[in-house]
Design a protein around this motif. Structure first.
Motif, PDB file in Angstrom:
ATOM      1  N   LYS A 129       0.995   3.794  -3.192  1.00 13.27           N
ATOM      2  CA  LYS A 129       0.558   5.169  -2.944  1.00 13.27           C
ATOM      3  C   LYS A 129       1.631   6.144  -3.412  1.00 13.27           C
ATOM      4  O   LYS A 129       1.334   7.166  -4.055  1.00 13.27           O
TER       5      LYS A 129
ATOM      6  N   PHE B  74      -8.036   2.340  -1.817  1.00 13.98           N
ATOM      7  CA  PHE B  74      -7.570   1.000  -1.492  1.00 13.98           C
ATOM      8  C   PHE B  74      -8.707   0.148  -0.940  1.00 13.98           C
ATOM      9  O   PHE B  74      -9.459   0.595  -0.064  1.00 13.98           O
TER      10      PHE B  74
ATOM     11  N   ASN C 278      -5.003  10.831  -4.786  1.00 19.05           N
ATOM     12  CA  ASN C 278      -5.988  10.117  -3.977  1.00 19.05           C
ATOM     13  C   ASN C 278      -6.261   8.736  -4.555  1.00 19.05           C
ATOM     14  O   ASN C 278      -7.142   8.555  -5.395  1.00 19.05           O
ATOM     15  N   VAL C 279      -5.489   7.750  -4.109  1.00 28.31           N
ATOM     16  CA  VAL C 279      -5.675   6.370  -4.542  1.00 28.31           C
ATOM     17  C   VAL C 279      -6.636   5.687  -3.576  1.00 28.31           C
ATOM     18  O   VAL C 279      -6.527   5.842  -2.362  1.00 28.31           O
TER      19      VAL C 279
ATOM     20  N   GLN D  49       0.832  -1.211   0.000  1.00 27.38           N
ATOM     21  CA  GLN D  49       0.000   0.000   0.000  1.00 27.38           C
ATOM     22  C   GLN D  49       0.864   1.258   0.000  1.00 27.38           C
ATOM     23  O   GLN D  49       0.627   2.188  -0.774  1.00 27.38           O
ATOM     24  N   SER D  50       1.884   1.290   0.851  1.00 27.08           N
ATOM     25  CA  SER D  50       2.738   2.476   0.937  1.00 27.08           C
ATOM     26  C   SER D  50       3.498   2.720  -0.369  1.00 27.08           C
ATOM     27  O   SER D  50       3.615   3.859  -0.839  1.00 27.08           O
TER      28      SER D  50
END
Length: 204
Positions: A161, A174, A171-172, A157-158
């Protein structure tokens, strides 16, 4: 409107991230009549990992083997798919704390100077793909949330992003299935949570 659907899991129909990404695509298709879906499966049709030979072949007048030329052409198609898509949905499982190498190979073909990012007069990077919407379905075998002991091991995720912020997508969204291998019944619970989030995606 074009929607690019990318999957990277090697588990086929048993994949949690594929299940959630497919649900997200179906939801967005229902919300956005007439959307055209372009499919790229990085497990069944992997993109060649970027090498020095691939980069050298991009120079004007450079000679390259037939294989390198074909692989660069496929990388170019992957980039064009990304550029043309207004929405990108990605299935991204965690493998050994990071994204699958197949997905990294795709990212290396999509992050291209002058196409998806550039540099300003001050030398700072400028994203050129900020008009896209990106939805990422992540599956993780354990628990890696910010409030868990394993948070420092989370590099899916990090990373994603940061990747999309670099090309201008701030603005992704998840959809995360967490702890799918952590114990009996947890896979189903995690999948229900992520599918519930997918079911609430809106057109904008």
């Amino acid at each position: 409107m074009k929607l690019l659907h990318v999957d990277a899991s090697i588990l086929g129909e048993n994949s949690v991230s594929r299940t959630v990404s497919a649900a997200a695509v179906e939801r967005l298709k229902a919300e956005i009549p007439g959307v055209e879906v372009v499919r790229r499966d990085l497990a069944t049709a992997p993109i060649a990992h970027l090498s020095g030979a691939h980069l050298a072949a991009l120079a004007p007048g450079a000679e390259a083997s037939a294989q390198v030329r074909v692989e660069n052409e496929e990388g170019g198609r992957a980039l064009q798919e990304f550029l043309e898509a207004e929405i990108v949905v990605i299935g991204a499982p965690m493998y050994n704390f990071a994204v699958p190498s197949q997905l990294k190979a795709w990212i290396d073909r999509v992050l291209v100077a002058g196409k998806t990012f550039g540099y300003g007069d001050d030398g700072r990077p400028v994203g050129l793909a900020g008009d896209k919407r990106v939805v990422i379905a992540i599956s993780r075998g354990g628990f890696y949330g910010s409030d868990t002991p394993m948070a420092a091991f989370e590099h899916v995720q990090s990373y994603l992003k940061a990747v999309f912020a670099f090309v201008g997508v701030a603005n992704v969204e998840f959809l995360i299935a967490e702890g799918v291998l952590a114990g009996p019944g947890l896979r189903e619970k995690a999948l229900d949570v992520a599918l519930g989030e997918a079911a609430h995606l809106k057109a904008a």
